[in-house]
Design a protein around this motif. Structure first.
Motif, PDB file in Angstrom:
ATOM      1  N   ILE A  58     100.198 117.883  88.511  1.00 50.42           N
ATOM      2  CA  ILE A  58     100.303 116.724  87.623  1.00 50.42           C
ATOM      3  C   ILE A  58     100.047 117.178  86.194  1.00 50.42           C
ATOM      4  CG2 ILE A  58      99.325 114.478  87.028  1.00 50.42           C
ATOM      5  CD1 ILE A  58      98.667 114.105  89.983  1.00 50.42           C
ATOM      6  N   GLU A  59     101.024 116.919  85.338  1.00 48.46           N
ATOM      7  CA  GLU A  59     100.877 117.265  83.925  1.00 48.46           C
ATOM      8  C   GLU A  59      99.973 116.239  83.241  1.00 48.46           C
ATOM      9  OE1 GLU A  59     103.566 117.819  79.853  1.00 48.46           O
ATOM     10  OE2 GLU A  59     104.514 117.199  81.746  1.00 48.46           O
ATOM     11  N   PRO A  60      98.937 116.690  82.545  1.00 48.85           N
ATOM     12  CA  PRO A  60      98.061 115.735  81.855  1.00 48.85           C
ATOM     13  C   PRO A  60      98.744 115.153  80.621  1.00 48.85           C
ATOM     14  CG  PRO A  60      97.356 117.984  81.403  1.00 48.85           C
ATOM     15  CD  PRO A  60      98.474 118.085  82.394  1.00 48.85           C
ATOM     16  N   ARG A  61      98.737 113.830  80.532  1.00 53.36           N
ATOM     17  CA  ARG A  61      99.314 113.138  79.383  1.00 53.36           C
ATOM     18  C   ARG A  61      98.330 112.075  78.914  1.00 53.36           C
ATOM     19  NH1 ARG A  61     105.438 112.073  81.758  1.00 53.36           N
ATOM     20  NH2 ARG A  61     106.094 114.280  81.815  1.00 53.36           N
ATOM     21  N   PRO A  62      98.103 111.951  77.622  1.00 46.60           N
ATOM     22  CA  PRO A  62      97.168 110.934  77.132  1.00 46.60           C
ATOM     23  C   PRO A  62      97.568 109.539  77.603  1.00 46.60           C
ATOM     24  CG  PRO A  62      97.754 112.466  75.379  1.00 46.60           C
ATOM     25  CD  PRO A  62      98.666 112.768  76.532  1.00 46.60           C
ATOM     26  N   GLY A  63      96.576 108.786  78.096  1.00 49.42           N
ATOM     27  CA  GLY A  63      96.832 107.437  78.576  1.00 49.42           C
ATOM     28  C   GLY A  63      97.305 107.366  80.008  1.00 49.42           C
ATOM     29  N   GLN A  64      97.363 108.502  80.696  1.00 48.37           N
ATOM     30  CA  GLN A  64      97.836 108.530  82.078  1.00 48.37           C
ATOM     31  C   GLN A  64      96.656 108.615  83.039  1.00 48.37           C
ATOM     32  OE1 GLN A  64     101.430 110.893  83.711  1.00 48.37           O
ATOM     33  NE2 GLN A  64      99.690 112.245  84.057  1.00 48.37           N
ATOM     34  N   LEU A  65      96.729 107.834  84.105  1.00 46.12           N
ATOM     35  CA  LEU A  65      95.714 107.830  85.156  1.00 46.12           C
ATOM     36  C   LEU A  65      96.309 108.470  86.405  1.00 46.12           C
ATOM     37  CD1 LEU A  65      93.002 106.858  86.441  1.00 46.12           C
ATOM     38  CD2 LEU A  65      94.169 104.692  86.950  1.00 46.12           C
ATOM     39  N   ALA A  66      95.729 109.579  86.845  1.00 49.08           N
ATOM     40  CA  ALA A  66      96.141 110.232  88.087  1.00 49.08           C
ATOM     41  C   ALA A  66      95.209 109.786  89.207  1.00 49.08           C
ATOM     42  CB  ALA A  66      96.092 111.748  87.935  1.00 49.08           C
ATOM     43  N   LEU A  67      95.787 109.429  90.354  1.00 48.46           N
ATOM     44  CA  LEU A  67      95.013 108.944  91.497  1.00 48.46           C
ATOM     45  C   LEU A  67      95.447 109.690  92.753  1.00 48.46           C
ATOM     46  CD1 LEU A  67      95.255 105.160  90.634  1.00 48.46           C
ATOM     47  CD2 LEU A  67      93.160 106.510  90.607  1.00 48.46           C
ATOM     48  N   PHE A  68      94.472 109.978  93.628  1.00 49.66           N
ATOM     49  CA  PHE A  68      94.756 110.755  94.833  1.00 49.66           C
ATOM     50  C   PHE A  68      93.624 110.533  95.835  1.00 49.66           C
ATOM     51  CE2 PHE A  68      93.000 113.165  91.332  1.00 49.66           C
ATOM     52  CZ  PHE A  68      91.810 113.645  91.838  1.00 49.66           C
ATOM     53  N   PRO A  69      93.876 110.784  97.120  1.00 50.30           N
ATOM     54  CA  PRO A  69      92.820 110.592  98.123  1.00 50.30           C
ATOM     55  C   PRO A  69      91.623 111.500  97.850  1.00 50.30           C
ATOM     56  CG  PRO A  69      94.969 110.793  99.177  1.00 50.30           C
ATOM     57  CD  PRO A  69      95.163 111.166  97.736  1.00 50.30           C
ATOM     58  N   SER A  70      90.436 110.968  98.042  1.00 51.88           N
ATOM     59  CA  SER A  70      89.224 111.762  97.820  1.00 51.88           C
ATOM     60  C   SER A  70      89.114 112.925  98.792  1.00 51.88           C
ATOM     61  CB  SER A  70      87.989 110.865  97.947  1.00 51.88           C
ATOM     62  OG  SER A  70      87.965 109.878  96.940  1.00 51.88           O
ATOM     63  N   THR A  71      89.852 112.875  99.889  1.00 47.21           N
ATOM     64  CA  THR A  71      89.806 113.948 100.880  1.00 47.21           C
ATOM     65  C   THR A  71      90.639 115.161 100.481  1.00 47.21           C
ATOM     66  OG1 THR A  71      91.613 112.828 102.033  1.00 47.21           O
ATOM     67  CG2 THR A  71      89.376 112.406 102.821  1.00 47.21           C
ATOM     68  N   MET A  72      91.360 115.098  99.367  1.00 43.05           N
ATOM     69  CA  MET A  72      92.220 116.210  98.960  1.00 43.05           C
ATOM     70  C   MET A  72      91.504 117.078  97.927  1.00 43.05           C
ATOM     71  SD  MET A  72      95.972 114.368  98.733  1.00 43.05           S
ATOM     72  CE  MET A  72      96.878 115.921  98.765  1.00 43.05           C
ATOM     73  N   PHE A  73      91.446 118.377  98.198  1.00 42.89           N
ATOM     74  CA  PHE A  73      90.903 119.292  97.204  1.00 42.89           C
ATOM     75  C   PHE A  73      91.739 119.197  95.928  1.00 42.89           C
ATOM     76  CE2 PHE A  73      88.699 121.397 100.712  1.00 42.89           C
ATOM     77  CZ  PHE A  73      87.493 121.710 100.100  1.00 42.89           C
ATOM     78  N   HIS A  74      91.049 119.272  94.798  1.00 43.55           N
ATOM     79  CA  HIS A  74      91.749 119.230  93.513  1.00 43.55           C
ATOM     80  C   HIS A  74      90.954 120.034  92.492  1.00 43.55           C
ATOM     81  CE1 HIS A  74      88.904 115.882  93.647  1.00 43.55           C
ATOM     82  NE2 HIS A  74      88.808 115.985  92.327  1.00 43.55           N
ATOM     83  N   GLY A  75      91.659 120.575  91.533  1.00 41.85           N
ATOM     84  CA  GLY A  75      91.062 121.332  90.442  1.00 41.85           C
ATOM     85  C   GLY A  75      92.063 121.396  89.309  1.00 41.85           C
ATOM     86  N   THR A  76      91.722 122.090  88.242  1.00 38.86           N
ATOM     87  CA  THR A  76      92.653 122.190  87.118  1.00 38.86           C
ATOM     88  C   THR A  76      92.841 123.642  86.716  1.00 38.86           C
ATOM     89  OG1 THR A  76      90.944 121.980  85.402  1.00 38.86           O
ATOM     90  CG2 THR A  76      91.907 119.942  86.248  1.00 38.86           C
ATOM     91  N   ARG A  77      93.976 123.893  86.104  1.00 42.13           N
ATOM     92  CA  ARG A  77      94.255 125.227  85.589  1.00 42.13           C
ATOM     93  C   ARG A  77      93.604 125.386  84.215  1.00 42.13           C
ATOM     94  NH1 ARG A  77     100.639 126.012  87.492  1.00 42.13           N
ATOM     95  NH2 ARG A  77     100.128 126.012  89.738  1.00 42.13           N
ATOM     96  N   PRO A  78      93.095 126.565  83.904  1.00 45.82           N
ATOM     97  CA  PRO A  78      92.490 126.772  82.579  1.00 45.82           C
ATOM     98  C   PRO A  78      93.527 126.601  81.471  1.00 45.82           C
ATOM     99  CG  PRO A  78      91.962 128.578  84.085  1.00 45.82           C
ATOM    100  CD  PRO A  78      93.041 127.776  84.737  1.00 45.82           C
ATOM    101  N   PHE A  79      93.041 126.247  80.289  1.00 41.19           N
ATOM    102  CA  PHE A  79      93.910 126.202  79.111  1.00 41.19           C
ATOM    103  C   PHE A  79      93.279 127.079  78.032  1.00 41.19           C
ATOM    104  CE2 PHE A  79      91.000 122.642  78.901  1.00 41.19           C
ATOM    105  CZ  PHE A  79      90.512 122.673  77.604  1.00 41.19           C
ATOM    106  N   ALA A  80      94.128 127.642  77.187  1.00 39.67           N
ATOM    107  CA  ALA A  80      93.659 128.667  76.254  1.00 39.67           C
ATOM    108  C   ALA A  80      92.747 128.100  75.179  1.00 39.67           C
ATOM    109  CB  ALA A  80      94.854 129.375  75.615  1.00 39.67           C
TER     110      ALA A  80
END
Length: 583
Positions: free
Chosen positions: A548-570
């Motif tokens: 999921i690409e992060p965009r200002p004003g966007q809400l991402a939703l997903f099951p709590s049972t799913m592992f999730h993390g983010t990629r580093p940014f420079a």
């Protein structure tokens, strides 16, 4: 021969005067004369308890109950003893027995409610609290317990009313001051929380819980004096585990990462044979993912004290995390069938690339408890590796993961959130790296822009639910497809250059989230949200199920049972609001 009645009367008078050793001496002299007399045994049990003789007190209570098993007062007092020595379930059983014998024994009802609240079972305490409110609505003890229950349930206005009622009667009540301060902190009124904690400290300057609250209130206000205050308290009470853990967290967030556990290390030089202290230190290092240090600390503990079931559980988890899989196998074998350790054992089996064994371990436990998020999270990985339709049903149905647009003044929201990020480094035990996280709940604060974004997010959740597949009573999320969801936690994360989230899940929710307030300049997929990728330290090499690409004003939703993390940014700033929702 001594007069029996006179001897018992003297023992009662000595007990009331605080001369418990003298009372015990008279009662022990009296027992051979009267046999298993209920009143004598009961008073003996109380005397032994006041003298700190737990085993003798328990033995006397059991003798008294053997003679009078339905005596409400004896059951209540025995429950108090069991509660004080940590046998919560035994205490609850005897409070319940007391109330079965005498439903009008309000002390037992209040004690049971208070213990349930302490155990994190505030909702179960409400029937007792409501019953007592009908009888003694202004009782200070009831209002303290009621306030604690309301606070635990997130009903801040009701909690404030209870604590304020106590303070109206007893302005110097330290517990009421502390409770009211906690309400203020949860509501985001850090200045009022600090004033209340300072007053509580002036009333009860040696109470460790008050010192901890004051230290955290000072920290929340950005004052540097909180950490040394707590450090001094921990130095004076080295076996105080809650203080040690809080001090480690505060040091970590202050940027003292190398020495965050210095309090534990100093305490263990003073108390090298204290098992709870050693256990607390190992657990603290584990939360910080300092696994190599944790297993060294564990080995030192075992070398002094020998093996124990608790040490074996730690060894099983830690050996797997440091890559000593054979040692982990042996430790898990010694532990045996421990449902509480099942997610860690499954994690180990997945690391060994044995998804069939992991699935066999987790399936009966997960199917028996649809709310066991950690069980489902690792079961999802096992099912994915086994390449079956069960994984598609659990994680790949269209609509489980999605985004919603939220209309809000992002600049105003960002300004408020930046003011709430007062620490300098990420907290121990949280998923973020290279950033900070707000501590108390975000939603519910008396800040207009936060109230506005909360309303928008609630609408976003409802929209997401409408787009999910139909109700499925067997599915950990879809069983709540049409149910109203409430927030079980809310916070903000602010990441800076190189920041990211490690793969994790949220055990307290059914639906988890990320609402993007500020995002760094886009460079490929830097900073993107990964949903469904196993933790990389398991070495499975499976890609995320969703990016999921992060965009200002966007809400991402997903099951709590799913592992999730983010990629580093420079470089740049990435600020989000996150929450868990549950039915």
């Amino acid at each position: 021969m001594a007069d029996v009645n006179a001897l018992f009367s003297r023992a009662e008078a000595q007990f009331r005067a605080g001369a418990h050793a003298a009372a015990r001496a008279d009662l022990l002299q009296l027992l051979p004369m009267v046999g298993e007399h209920v009143a004598v045994l009961h008073l003996l049990a109380l005397s032994e308890a006041r003298l700190g003789q737990r085993q003798a007190a328990e033995a006397a209570f059991r003798r008294a109950l053997n003679a009078a098993p339905r005596d409400a007062q004896i059951n209540n007092n025995f429950a108090n003893l069991l509660k004080n020595v940590g046998d919560s379930e035994g205490a609850l059983a005897h409070y319940t027995a007391a109330l079965a014998a005498n439903p009008a024994l309000h002390a037992a009802r209040l004690n049971r409610a208070g213990l349930l609240v302490q155990q994190g079972r505030a909702a179960e305490a409400l029937p007792d609290i409501d019953a007592l409110r009908r009888v003694s609505p202004d009782d200070p003890g009831l209002r303290l317990t009621g306030g604690a229950a309301m606070l635990a349930l997130g009903q801040l206005d009701a909690a404030a009313a209870d604590f304020d009622a106590v303070l109206a009667q007893r302005p110097e009540d330290a517990k009421a001051l502390q409770g009211r301060a906690r309400v203020s902190a949860q509501a985001g009124d850090d200045a009022l929380a600090l004033r209340l904690y300072r007053k509580a400290f002036s009333v009860s300057p040696t109470d460790p819980e008050v010192m901890l609250g004051l230290a955290e209130a000072l920290e929340a206000m950005g004052e540097d004096s909180g950490l040394p205050l707590l450090a001094a308290a921990v130095e004076a009470h080295p076996g105080w585990l809650a203080g040690q853990d809080a001090l480690a967290r505060m040091r970590s967030e202050a940027g003292e990462l190398a020495d965050f556990d210095a309090g534990y290390r100093r305490a263990r030089t003073k108390m090298p044979d204290d098992a709870p202290l050693a256990s607390g230190h190992v657990a603290c290092l584990m939360r910080a993912e300092r696994y190599a240090d944790a297993i060294i600390t564990l080995d030192q503990w075992v070398a002094r004290a020998g093996r124990s079931p608790e040490a074996d559980r730690f060894e099983a988890m830690l050996a797997s995390e440091v890559g000593d899989l054979q040692r982990a196998d042996a430790a898990f074998g010694r532990v045996g069938d421990d449902p509480a350790l099942a997610p860690a054992h499954a994690r180990h089996l997945l690391r060994k690339r044995d998804p069939m064994a992991a699935a066999a371990l987790l399936e009966p436990l997960a199917l028996a408890d649809l709310g066991a998020v950690n069980h489902w999270a690792y079961l999802a990985i096992a099912w994915r590796m086994l390449d079956g339709p069960r994984h598609e049903w659990l994680a790949l149905q269209p609509g489980l993961v999605g985004t919603q647009a939220i209309e809000i003044d992002l600049a105003a929201l960002a300004e408020v959130l930046r003011g709430l990020h007062r620490s300098r480094a990420h907290p121990v035990g949280q998923s973020l790296r290279g950033g900070t996280q707000t501590r108390t709940r975000l939603f519910g604060r008396d800040i207009p822009i936060l109230k506005e974004v909360e309303k928008g997010i609630r609408r976003g959740i409802e929209g997401h639910q409408r787009g999910m597949p139909g109700v499925d009573a067997r599915h950990p999320l879809l069983r709540f497809r049409d149910a109203p969801l409430e927030f079980s936690g809310s916070w903000s994360v602010r990441l800076a250059d190189g920041g990211f989230h490690v793969a994790h899940v949220h055990p307290e929710g059914v639906l988890s989230s990320a609402f993007y307030v500020v995002v760094p300049e886009a460079r490929g997929t830097e900073g993107w949200l990964e949903v469904g990728a196993p933790p990389p330290e398991l070495g499975l090499g499976l890609p995320p199920l969703h990016l999921i690409e992060p965009r200002p004003g966007q809400l991402a939703l997903f099951p709590s049972t799913m592992f999730h993390g983010t990629r580093p940014f420079a470089s740049g700033e990435r600020m989000t609001i996150a929450f868990d929702a549950r039915a």
